[in-house]
Design a protein around this motif. Structure first.
Motif, PDB file in Angstrom:
ATOM      1  N   ASP A 164      46.886  20.343  23.402  1.00  0.00           N
ATOM      2  CA  ASP A 164      46.225  20.743  22.163  1.00  0.00           C
ATOM      3  C   ASP A 164      45.569  22.108  22.379  1.00  0.00           C
ATOM      4  O   ASP A 164      44.504  22.210  22.988  1.00  0.00           O
ATOM      5  CB  ASP A 164      45.183  19.681  21.790  1.00  0.00           C
ATOM      6  N   MET A 165      46.211  23.158  21.890  1.00  0.00           N
ATOM      7  CA  MET A 165      45.754  24.517  22.145  1.00  0.00           C
ATOM      8  C   MET A 165      44.362  24.808  21.570  1.00  0.00           C
ATOM      9  O   MET A 165      43.516  25.368  22.270  1.00  0.00           O
ATOM     10  CB  MET A 165      46.789  25.511  21.610  1.00  0.00           C
ATOM     11  N   PRO A 166      44.062  24.439  20.295  1.00  0.00           N
ATOM     12  CA  PRO A 166      42.706  24.701  19.797  1.00  0.00           C
ATOM     13  C   PRO A 166      41.627  24.025  20.633  1.00  0.00           C
ATOM     14  O   PRO A 166      40.565  24.608  20.884  1.00  0.00           O
ATOM     15  CB  PRO A 166      42.753  24.154  18.365  1.00  0.00           C
ATOM     16  N   GLN A 167      41.902  22.793  21.076  1.00  0.00           N
ATOM     17  CA  GLN A 167      40.898  22.116  21.916  1.00  0.00           C
ATOM     18  C   GLN A 167      40.762  22.806  23.266  1.00  0.00           C
ATOM     19  O   GLN A 167      39.655  22.897  23.815  1.00  0.00           O
ATOM     20  CB  GLN A 167      41.271  20.642  22.107  1.00  0.00           C
ATOM     21  N   LEU A 168      41.869  23.306  23.800  1.00  0.00           N
ATOM     22  CA  LEU A 168      41.800  24.029  25.068  1.00  0.00           C
ATOM     23  C   LEU A 168      40.904  25.256  24.926  1.00  0.00           C
ATOM     24  O   LEU A 168      40.055  25.521  25.782  1.00  0.00           O
ATOM     25  CB  LEU A 168      43.200  24.455  25.516  1.00  0.00           C
ATOM     26  N   PHE A 169      41.070  26.007  23.843  1.00  0.00           N
ATOM     27  CA  PHE A 169      40.221  27.176  23.613  1.00  0.00           C
ATOM     28  C   PHE A 169      38.760  26.760  23.553  1.00  0.00           C
ATOM     29  O   PHE A 169      37.887  27.393  24.152  1.00  0.00           O
ATOM     30  CB  PHE A 169      40.610  27.872  22.305  1.00  0.00           C
ATOM     31  N   GLY A 170      38.489  25.692  22.802  1.00  0.00           N
ATOM     32  CA  GLY A 170      37.111  25.232  22.669  1.00  0.00           C
ATOM     33  C   GLY A 170      36.489  24.803  23.983  1.00  0.00           C
ATOM     34  O   GLY A 170      35.287  24.991  24.197  1.00  0.00           O
TER      35      GLY A 170
ATOM     36  N   ALA B  68      40.825  20.985  34.080  1.00  0.00           N
ATOM     37  CA  ALA B  68      40.465  20.791  35.491  1.00  0.00           C
ATOM     38  C   ALA B  68      41.170  21.785  36.399  1.00  0.00           C
ATOM     39  O   ALA B  68      40.620  22.205  37.422  1.00  0.00           O
ATOM     40  CB  ALA B  68      40.788  19.362  35.920  1.00  0.00           C
ATOM     41  N   ALA B  69      42.386  22.200  36.008  1.00  0.00           N
ATOM     42  CA  ALA B  69      43.177  23.113  36.846  1.00  0.00           C
ATOM     43  C   ALA B  69      42.872  24.586  36.589  1.00  0.00           C
ATOM     44  O   ALA B  69      43.426  25.451  37.261  1.00  0.00           O
ATOM     45  CB  ALA B  69      44.662  22.852  36.616  1.00  0.00           C
ATOM     46  N   GLY B  70      42.028  24.873  35.603  1.00  0.00           N
ATOM     47  CA  GLY B  70      41.687  26.262  35.328  1.00  0.00           C
ATOM     48  C   GLY B  70      42.550  26.925  34.276  1.00  0.00           C
ATOM     49  O   GLY B  70      42.562  28.153  34.143  1.00  0.00           O
ATOM     50  N   VAL B  71      43.254  26.126  33.496  1.00  0.00           N
ATOM     51  CA  VAL B  71      44.089  26.670  32.413  1.00  0.00           C
ATOM     52  C   VAL B  71      43.191  27.022  31.231  1.00  0.00           C
ATOM     53  O   VAL B  71      42.299  26.262  30.868  1.00  0.00           O
ATOM     54  CB  VAL B  71      45.155  25.632  31.987  1.00  0.00           C
ATOM     55  N   PHE B  72      43.430  28.172  30.613  1.00  0.00           N
ATOM     56  CA  PHE B  72      42.614  28.588  29.470  1.00  0.00           C
ATOM     57  C   PHE B  72      43.440  29.167  28.322  1.00  0.00           C
ATOM     58  O   PHE B  72      42.892  29.592  27.304  1.00  0.00           O
ATOM     59  CB  PHE B  72      41.563  29.617  29.907  1.00  0.00           C
ATOM     60  N   GLY B  73      44.750  29.179  28.465  1.00  0.00           N
ATOM     61  CA  GLY B  73      45.631  29.676  27.410  1.00  0.00           C
ATOM     62  C   GLY B  73      47.045  29.219  27.685  1.00  0.00           C
ATOM     63  O   GLY B  73      47.306  28.547  28.691  1.00  0.00           O
ATOM     64  N   VAL B  74      47.955  29.566  26.778  1.00  0.00           N
ATOM     65  CA  VAL B  74      49.369  29.205  26.970  1.00  0.00           C
ATOM     66  C   VAL B  74      50.234  30.408  26.631  1.00  0.00           C
ATOM     67  O   VAL B  74      49.834  31.248  25.817  1.00  0.00           O
ATOM     68  CB  VAL B  74      49.773  28.005  26.084  1.00  0.00           C
ATOM     69  N   PRO B  75      51.401  30.489  27.242  1.00  0.00           N
ATOM     70  CA  PRO B  75      51.933  29.621  28.301  1.00  0.00           C
ATOM     71  C   PRO B  75      51.203  29.852  29.617  1.00  0.00           C
ATOM     72  O   PRO B  75      50.774  30.966  29.908  1.00  0.00           O
ATOM     73  CB  PRO B  75      53.399  30.048  28.411  1.00  0.00           C
ATOM     74  N   PHE B  76      51.048  28.793  30.383  1.00  0.00           N
ATOM     75  CA  PHE B  76      50.342  28.867  31.662  1.00  0.00           C
ATOM     76  C   PHE B  76      51.185  28.113  32.682  1.00  0.00           C
ATOM     77  O   PHE B  76      51.613  26.991  32.432  1.00  0.00           O
ATOM     78  CB  PHE B  76      48.967  28.208  31.544  1.00  0.00           C
ATOM     79  N   TYR B  77      51.439  28.759  33.802  1.00  0.00           N
ATOM     80  CA  TYR B  77      52.313  28.206  34.835  1.00  0.00           C
ATOM     81  C   TYR B  77      51.530  28.068  36.140  1.00  0.00           C
ATOM     82  O   TYR B  77      50.895  29.028  36.586  1.00  0.00           O
ATOM     83  CB  TYR B  77      53.520  29.118  35.067  1.00  0.00           C
ATOM     84  N   ILE B  78      51.590  26.897  36.754  1.00  0.00           N
ATOM     85  CA  ILE B  78      50.922  26.675  38.037  1.00  0.00           C
ATOM     86  C   ILE B  78      51.950  26.131  39.033  1.00  0.00           C
ATOM     87  O   ILE B  78      52.627  25.139  38.752  1.00  0.00           O
ATOM     88  CB  ILE B  78      49.747  25.683  37.923  1.00  0.00           C
ATOM     89  N   VAL B  79      52.047  26.786  40.178  1.00  0.00           N
ATOM     90  CA  VAL B  79      52.913  26.296  41.245  1.00  0.00           C
ATOM     91  C   VAL B  79      52.097  25.291  42.056  1.00  0.00           C
ATOM     92  O   VAL B  79      51.094  25.652  42.676  1.00  0.00           O
ATOM     93  CB  VAL B  79      53.407  27.455  42.134  1.00  0.00           C
ATOM     94  N   ARG B  80      52.492  24.043  42.026  1.00  0.00           N
ATOM     95  CA  ARG B  80      51.691  22.981  42.641  1.00  0.00           C
ATOM     96  C   ARG B  80      51.452  23.203  44.133  1.00  0.00           C
ATOM     97  O   ARG B  80      50.352  22.966  44.635  1.00  0.00           O
ATOM     98  CB  ARG B  80      52.370  21.631  42.450  1.00  0.00           C
ATOM     99  N   GLU B  81      52.477  23.638  44.844  1.00  0.00           N
ATOM    100  CA  GLU B  81      52.380  23.734  46.310  1.00  0.00           C
ATOM    101  C   GLU B  81      51.402  24.813  46.761  1.00  0.00           C
ATOM    102  O   GLU B  81      50.838  24.714  47.849  1.00  0.00           O
ATOM    103  CB  GLU B  81      53.762  24.020  46.904  1.00  0.00           C
ATOM    104  N   THR B  82      51.210  25.834  45.956  1.00  0.00           N
ATOM    105  CA  THR B  82      50.359  26.955  46.385  1.00  0.00           C
ATOM    106  C   THR B  82      49.108  27.127  45.532  1.00  0.00           C
ATOM    107  O   THR B  82      48.188  27.840  45.918  1.00  0.00           O
ATOM    108  CB  THR B  82      51.141  28.279  46.322  1.00  0.00           C
ATOM    109  N   GLY B  83      49.085  26.490  44.365  1.00  0.00           N
ATOM    110  CA  GLY B  83      47.954  26.655  43.462  1.00  0.00           C
ATOM    111  C   GLY B  83      47.942  27.988  42.731  1.00  0.00           C
ATOM    112  O   GLY B  83      46.985  28.296  42.023  1.00  0.00           O
ATOM    113  N   GLN B  84      48.994  28.780  42.885  1.00  0.00           N
ATOM    114  CA  GLN B  84      49.043  30.071  42.200  1.00  0.00           C
ATOM    115  C   GLN B  84      49.248  29.866  40.702  1.00  0.00           C
ATOM    116  O   GLN B  84      50.068  29.045  40.278  1.00  0.00           O
ATOM    117  CB  GLN B  84      50.162  30.934  42.765  1.00  0.00           C
ATOM    118  N   LYS B  85      48.475  30.638  39.914  1.00  0.00           N
ATOM    119  CA  LYS B  85      48.453  30.482  38.456  1.00  0.00           C
ATOM    120  C   LYS B  85      48.956  31.756  37.799  1.00  0.00           C
ATOM    121  O   LYS B  85      48.647  32.868  38.246  1.00  0.00           O
ATOM    122  CB  LYS B  85      47.025  30.204  37.977  1.00  0.00           C
TER     123      LYS B  85
END
Length: 198
Positions: free
Chosen positions: A39-45, A164-181
């Motif tokens: 839910d993008m609006p909720q993410l912004f909020g 929790a992962a630090g996402v604040f907008g979209v599209p957002f890509y996180i590589v699980r093995e390295t934590g790179q965002k």
């Protein structure tokens, strides 16, 4: 094998403009993709952003210029003010979540919903539209009903996981093995280079 968590919104023009580049990058590096509609609006909020109508006029004007530039650069048709935007993204998101659980062409489904909003001016909150798009991308149209309950649960979890992962907008890509965002379709080249370095 790397796994990419792809946090997206089924009505985001920036997710639309990403096209199939993420999938091509993942295929090149043998990575897998977990599609995480939210839910993008909720993410912004939750993360200090503002929904589009509440942004200063200068930010809204610049957004339109950027969308025009990127659409031309990528040679992707885009309607700046589509007939069905903003739109309730929950039903289409539930369909994506259900399709991912059952397998098949999830990438094509996501792109079809995005294209429906930004290039075809269709209403992706409409049940008939969702069923048509599911069918056109090789999925059982009944997923629109069958996936409602689990889709709603996962949709909420995706938002919590994103915050929790630090996402604040979209599209957002996180590589699980390295934590790179990587935030934004214009960062996909950096994601490509990162995966090449692993």
């Amino acid at each position: 094998m790397a796994q990419i968590d792809y946090f997206l919104a089924t009505a985001s023009p920036w997710c639309y403009l990403a096209g199939d580049r993420l999938e091509r990058i993942a295929e090149r590096h043998g990575a897998t993709i977990a599609y995480r509609p939210l839910d993008m609006p909720q993410l912004f909020g939750r993360t200090g952003g503002l929904p589009l109508p509440q942004r200063h006029e200068s930010r809204q004007d610049y957004r339109l210029q950027e969308l025009t530039r990127w659409s031309a650069h990528l040679e992707m048709p885009l309607t700046l003010r589509p007939a069905h935007f903003p739109v309730n993204m929950a039903p289409s998101s539930y369909a994506v979540i259900a399709a991912q659980a059952e397998g098949g062409d999830v990438a094509g489904l996501v792109r079809a919903f995005l294209r429906a909003v930004w290039a075809e001016e269709r209403d992706i909150a409409d049940d008939a539209t969702i069923r048509e798009i599911l069918s056109a991308t090789g999925h059982d149209p009944a997923l629109a009903d069958r996936g409602l309950f689990t889709g709603a649960e996962q949709y909420g979890r995706n938002l919590e996981d994103a915050v929790a992962a630090g996402v604040f907008g979209v599209p957002f890509y996180i590589v699980r093995e390295t934590g790179q965002k990587f935030w934004g379709q214009d960062r996909l080249d950096f994601l490509d280079a990162h995966l090449a370095s692993l």
